[in-house]
Design a protein around this motif. Structure first.
Motif, PDB file in Angstrom:
ATOM      1  N   PHE A  91      23.088   2.874  11.185  1.00  0.00           N
ATOM      2  CA  PHE A  91      22.300   3.308  10.035  1.00  0.00           C
ATOM      3  C   PHE A  91      21.643   4.637  10.377  1.00  0.00           C
ATOM      4  O   PHE A  91      21.050   4.792  11.460  1.00  0.00           O
ATOM      5  N   LEU A  92      21.722   5.570   9.470  1.00  0.00           N
ATOM      6  CA  LEU A  92      21.006   6.831   9.624  1.00  0.00           C
ATOM      7  C   LEU A  92      19.667   6.700   8.916  1.00  0.00           C
ATOM      8  O   LEU A  92      19.615   6.302   7.742  1.00  0.00           O
ATOM      9  N   GLN A 143      27.358  -1.676  13.630  1.00  0.00           N
ATOM     10  CA  GLN A 143      27.136  -0.771  12.507  1.00  0.00           C
ATOM     11  C   GLN A 143      25.979   0.184  12.788  1.00  0.00           C
ATOM     12  O   GLN A 143      25.044  -0.142  13.513  1.00  0.00           O
ATOM     13  N   GLU A 198      14.194   6.157   4.544  1.00  0.00           N
ATOM     14  CA  GLU A 198      15.404   5.855   3.795  1.00  0.00           C
ATOM     15  C   GLU A 198      16.545   5.598   4.783  1.00  0.00           C
ATOM     16  O   GLU A 198      16.676   6.298   5.789  1.00  0.00           O
ATOM     17  N   LEU A 199      17.427   4.596   4.464  1.00  0.00           N
ATOM     18  CA  LEU A 199      18.526   4.244   5.337  1.00  0.00           C
ATOM     19  C   LEU A 199      19.865   4.506   4.644  1.00  0.00           C
ATOM     20  O   LEU A 199      19.997   4.298   3.441  1.00  0.00           O
ATOM     21  N   LYS A 200      20.823   4.933   5.442  1.00  0.00           N
ATOM     22  CA  LYS A 200      22.168   5.127   4.949  1.00  0.00           C
ATOM     23  C   LYS A 200      23.147   4.580   5.982  1.00  0.00           C
ATOM     24  O   LYS A 200      23.083   4.922   7.161  1.00  0.00           O
ATOM     25  N   LEU A 201      24.038   3.688   5.560  1.00  0.00           N
ATOM     26  CA  LEU A 201      25.021   3.106   6.466  1.00  0.00           C
ATOM     27  C   LEU A 201      26.112   4.130   6.746  1.00  0.00           C
ATOM     28  O   LEU A 201      26.749   4.654   5.822  1.00  0.00           O
ATOM     29  N   GLU A 202      26.335   4.413   8.031  1.00  0.00           N
ATOM     30  CA  GLU A 202      27.369   5.372   8.421  1.00  0.00           C
ATOM     31  C   GLU A 202      28.715   4.677   8.533  1.00  0.00           C
ATOM     32  O   GLU A 202      28.825   3.601   9.128  1.00  0.00           O
ATOM     33  N   THR A 203      29.763   5.274   7.983  1.00  0.00           N
ATOM     34  CA  THR A 203      31.100   4.732   8.077  1.00  0.00           C
ATOM     35  C   THR A 203      31.741   5.234   9.358  1.00  0.00           C
ATOM     36  O   THR A 203      31.826   6.454   9.574  1.00  0.00           O
ATOM     37  N   GLU A 210      16.044   8.421   7.717  1.00  0.00           N
ATOM     38  CA  GLU A 210      15.317   9.655   7.468  1.00  0.00           C
ATOM     39  C   GLU A 210      14.226   9.407   6.436  1.00  0.00           C
ATOM     40  O   GLU A 210      14.503   8.983   5.314  1.00  0.00           O
TER      41      GLU A 210
END
Length: 375
Positions: free
Chosen positions: A363-364, A361, A369-374, A366
């Motif tokens: 994660f982006l 998996q 803050e983290l955002k899981l990339e699909t 910035e």
């Protein structure tokens, strides 16, 4: 050993982070200074109690009173919870393991991890202290009692050095050294025995790993080097009783020299670890490619060594390492990690460092803050 969740509060640039990890490969993508390395550092800190910063206050988010690291993980199929509160002031850290307060000496080895960053490439050409630190980290995680033995040795060195300075200034008698020589000899013998055995084991693993990574073109060998052997007789064997007597004689013979210097001139704290590629000293003759390959081989051997002690792989932390490897070595590394089912956290600035197929998996990251990339 697998981490299921990381919770951070006011740690470095994270106000709050509640992160669920894959048991396989977890990739953190983003520009520099966004917080990627801080995630890996929280795990490394929870394993060793140390960080790249010199003061705990530097781990606490700006203007906050304390930081919290909480990690849920499994070890030998048993679930555990490790929480570390890091105060910004001079108060002691508070460590809870499965809800029970524990001391630092009991905390090392609970959660094992191995971290690899570009700074490790400098280990080969830096002072011996960096190479001893590398070896000490392996031993402290593999053999929990080693952490306490090393702490005892360092404390005795400091106390003996303080006494040496007092004697030099005429504030104490040289006869007082005998007690410290005796205690230090026993502590040094225990350190040396474990260090020699660890290097022998690591040498076998690293030699095999180097050949695999270099397509059989490089033979790596490691050698533990006792400081200043040209001026002392080499030990005839490496059992604790013999080495204790050997160290005691050397410390006693060097009393006058040490008083003059105000420091202890012999012992494991001055020993070194040397590396050779195809018979040539890596520090002097190694190419940049050989340095990279050897550093990677050592880290992969370290995780194998910890598995041999603990029965399972530690968590592997790769901080901006993919940029230091060519495409072939990156592919071999990822294949090895997937095949061996090693839980890995990787930071990188470019997605192109990774193959197109599903490898875990992403994660982006910035600005904390983290955002899981699909995928």
């Amino acid at each position: 050993m697998k981490i299921s969740k990381i919770f951070l509060s006011d740690f470095r640039n994270f106000a709050t982070l509640d992160l669920n990890l894959s048991e396989s490969i977890n990739i953190f993508l983003g520009r520099n200074a966004q917080g990627k390395t801080n995630i890996l550092e929280s795990i490394n800190f929870a394993s060793l109690g140390t960080a790249r910063v010199s003061k705990d206050i530097d781990l606490v988010r700006w203007s906050q009173d304390s930081a919290l690291i909480r990690i849920s993980f499994s070890k030998a199929d048993v679930s555990h919870d490790l929480a570390i509160e890091i105060p910004a002031d001079r108060r002691r850290r508070r460590i809870l393991f499965d809800g029970n307060s524990i001391k630092m000496r009991d905390f090392i080895g609970k959660l094992n991890s191995v971290m690899f960053s570009p700074e490790d490439l400098f280990m080969f050409k830096n002072s011996p202290n960096s190479r001893r630190k590398f070896l000490n980290i392996i031993l402290a995680q593999a053999i929990p009692i080693y952490f306490e033995e090393l702490a005892t040795y360092k404390r005795l060195i400091e106390q003996r050095n303080n006494l040496l300075k007092k004697i030099r200034e005429g504030l104490a008698s040289p006869s007082n050294l005998e007690l410290w020589n005796e205690q230090l000899s026993h502590a040094a013998a225990k350190i040396l025995v474990k260090s020699i055995k660890a290097v022998e084991d690591l040498n076998i693993l690293a030699s095999d790993m180097q050949k695999k990574i270099s397509s059989q073109s490089e033979n790596l060998s490691l050698k533990y080097e006792i400081h200043d052997l040209k001026n002392v007789d080499a030990p005839q064997n490496f059992n604790v009783d013999y080495l204790q007597k050997w160290y005691h004689e050397i410390f006693k013979a060097r009393n006058f020299l040490d008083i003059k210097r105000g420091s202890t001139s012999f012992g494991p704290h001055l020993d070194d670890l040397n590396f050779f590629i195809n018979g040539k000293e890596l520090r002097l003759y190694g190419s940049q490619g050989q340095l990279r390959t050897t550093a990677l081989a050592l880290k992969l051997s370290e995780i194998q060594m910890l598995k041999n002690f603990a029965g399972e792989y530690p968590i592997l932390l790769l901080d901006d390492v993919m940029s230091e490897l060519d495409a072939e070595r990156r592919a071999k590394l990822l294949e090895f990690l997937l095949t061996q089912k090693i839980q890995t956290l990787i930071t990188a600035t470019e997605k192109s460092y990774f193959p197109a197929q599903n490898y875990g998996q992403i994660f982006l990251v910035e600005n904390g803050e983290l955002k899981l990339e699909t995928q």
